[in-house]
Motif scaffolding. Sequence first.
Motif, PDB file in Angstrom:
ATOM      1  N   ILE A 230      -3.743   2.529  -7.370  1.00  0.00           N
ATOM      2  CA  ILE A 230      -4.807   1.524  -7.401  1.00  0.00           C
ATOM      3  C   ILE A 230      -4.416   0.379  -8.325  1.00  0.00           C
ATOM      4  CG2 ILE A 230      -7.187   1.112  -8.123  1.00  0.00           C
ATOM      5  CD1 ILE A 230      -7.801   3.962  -7.147  1.00  0.00           C
ATOM      6  N   THR A 235      -2.906  -0.410  -0.714  1.00  0.00           N
ATOM      7  CA  THR A 235      -3.962  -0.213   0.282  1.00  0.00           C
ATOM      8  C   THR A 235      -3.333   0.515   1.467  1.00  0.00           C
ATOM      9  OG1 THR A 235      -3.459  -2.431   1.043  1.00  0.00           O
ATOM     10  CG2 THR A 235      -5.433  -2.183  -0.288  1.00  0.00           C
ATOM     11  N   LEU A 239      -1.947   4.156   0.162  1.00  0.00           N
ATOM     12  CA  LEU A 239      -3.001   4.520  -0.794  1.00  0.00           C
ATOM     13  C   LEU A 239      -3.695   5.805  -0.358  1.00  0.00           C
ATOM     14  CD1 LEU A 239      -4.664   3.638  -3.307  1.00  0.00           C
ATOM     15  CD2 LEU A 239      -6.228   2.542  -1.753  1.00  0.00           C
ATOM     16  N   ALA A 245      -9.622   7.540  -0.325  1.00  0.00           N
ATOM     17  CA  ALA A 245     -10.095   7.298   1.048  1.00  0.00           C
ATOM     18  C   ALA A 245     -10.637   5.890   1.182  1.00  0.00           C
ATOM     19  CB  ALA A 245     -11.158   8.320   1.422  1.00  0.00           C
ATOM     20  N   TYR A 246      -9.784   4.913   0.995  1.00  0.00           N
ATOM     21  CA  TYR A 246     -10.230   3.527   1.137  1.00  0.00           C
ATOM     22  C   TYR A 246      -9.648   2.955   2.421  1.00  0.00           C
ATOM     23  CZ  TYR A 246     -10.382  -1.502   0.526  1.00  0.00           C
ATOM     24  OH  TYR A 246     -10.568  -2.836   0.737  1.00  0.00           O
ATOM     25  N   VAL A 248     -10.492  -0.367   5.069  1.00  0.00           N
ATOM     26  CA  VAL A 248     -11.324  -1.561   5.265  1.00  0.00           C
ATOM     27  C   VAL A 248     -12.248  -1.367   6.467  1.00  0.00           C
ATOM     28  CG1 VAL A 248     -11.303  -4.054   5.587  1.00  0.00           C
ATOM     29  CG2 VAL A 248      -9.488  -2.964   4.313  1.00  0.00           C
ATOM     30  N   ASP A 251     -15.103   0.791   5.022  1.00  0.00           N
ATOM     31  CA  ASP A 251     -15.824   0.345   3.831  1.00  0.00           C
ATOM     32  C   ASP A 251     -16.339  -1.082   3.941  1.00  0.00           C
ATOM     33  OD1 ASP A 251     -15.406   2.776   2.621  1.00  0.00           O
ATOM     34  OD2 ASP A 251     -13.406   2.205   1.983  1.00  0.00           O
TER      35      ASP A 251
END
Lengths: 419, 158
Positions: A230, A235, A239, A245-246, A248, A251
């Motif tokens: 991070i 990303t 990541l 658990a990001y 786009v 989220d």
Amino acid sequence: MPELDALSEIKAAVPPDEPEFQQKEMLLNIGPAHPAMHGIIRIMTKLEGELVVESEVEIGYLHRAFEKSCEESTWNQAIIYTDRLNYVSSPINNVGYCMAVEKLLGLELPPRGQYIRTLLCEIARISDHLTCVGASAMELGGFTVFLYMIKGREYLWELIEEYCGARVTTMTTRVGGMPYDLPEGWLDKCLWVVKEIREILNECDILLTNNRIFVERMENIAIMPAERAIAWGWTGPCLRGSGVAYDVRKDFPYLVYDQLDWEVPVGRRGDNLDRYLVRMAEMEQSCRIIEQCVARIPGGPVSCDNKRVVLPDKKDTYGNIEGLMNHFKLIMYGHGIRVPEGEVYFPVEGGNGELGFYIVSHPDEHSKDGCNDRAWRVRCRPPCFTTVASLQEMINGYMVADIVPTFGSINMIGGELDR
Amino acid sequence: MSKFPEHIAIEKAHPTAVLDWHERFGDRTMIVEAKQIVEIVRILKDAFGYDMLVDLTCVDYLPRRPRFEMVYHFLNVESKTRLRVKAQLEESNARIPTLTGLYPIADWFEREVWDLFGIKFEGHTNLKRIMLYEEFEGHPLRKDYPKTKRQPLMGPQN
């Protein structure tokens, strides 16, 4: 043999436990163009035996002045430059740029246009992951896997070609919509391709995940803990491989992703193997998204009906004076799409992670209405820039031979990294 | 409009640091004093969890004054909130403190801004060009950079 005699002489001259002789460091340049690299990048390493003790990464060999070019061309003309960012998944770049401009204009596409964009994005994502995993496998000796995956990518690129006429330089979106509707039978072909891709993924999974050589060269290599990832601004699949658990699409949903049923796969350790597994799982999720889109795609127009943004139909341009004038007004320099003053940042999930466009519209001295027909500044936030920046931290302390799988797992794309 | 919670917290510690704030097109933006950028970002990182520096760039607004605008995009990965921080710089004093102490990725982002815009980052230990070669003259993303300018040819001259 004179050479051998000379060597034994040197050996005799140096005592075997001489510390200076034992600890000699070596400098090794990998790149800028290396057969095992996916692009042009230079890695300077300091070796101790086969261990990398220090390294530095140098980029910029493919700098094409993307951002400067966008300032010189009108809003729609700049789309063609975005093709060349991540040239394995160009539709995602097109969509990202166009949606940033649409956010500035306050436009929203009709549902059919949004579904077509989603379909193209997921097709591009699978082809991106297939290329990345296939190339990494080939570098570790799995040439069969590479051929299978390129076969799958071929099917996907045929789909893209059938839609827009090009395979790599797609230019498949316009500001405010899509240039054309889907060709006949395209959706059925989509389902057939998804079936084929699933088969290929199964085959490759058997060939790689059960392969001891592949797994042992990937497991516990180049570990990146979540916190560090991070801090480095990682990303995307990298990541998520580190366990965050990001995504786009989940989220900050755009297009129709929030109406579909799919999951975000995550890894645990953040090593090369996790990044590979996350990509494999993501392709399966993309297949699910494509199937749902095909099942649900509604009818109707593919572009919004704003005459100041979207070109008229060809039959209107050639058939009546209104259409002709409308066409002229949008094409002529100094007219075109007038975007009001402002700035937006719009992220989409690219093949490698968050692909963000920061777009500024600012009236210049010729502007009479406070708008501009071209961007004042287009900044592309490339997802692999952040992973390549941390590459030296990932390879330090590992073997020279580990550089290749590590570099493969972060999926550097030169066009996007250097712009 | 009402102030952001980030704004209120920063104002408590540094009363004059935040110059302006607004929310347009759904993006929250704060314009801050350039000299205090490190202290401000430290508050954002520690108290508000903006642990990812998503992007760092610059915009040249020639002939407007102040000419340059530094643009930082932050993301809180946990709560998925975004914040844009901007700092304006005069052409005569195009320098701003570095963020490399807070985010390692600022290293490369700042090198890129230095390369293409010529903004100096105070405290950056390795501020050299990243996209272009060392002998390149000028900073090409500035609006007054001549587009047709030729650069010296590097490499072996036969």
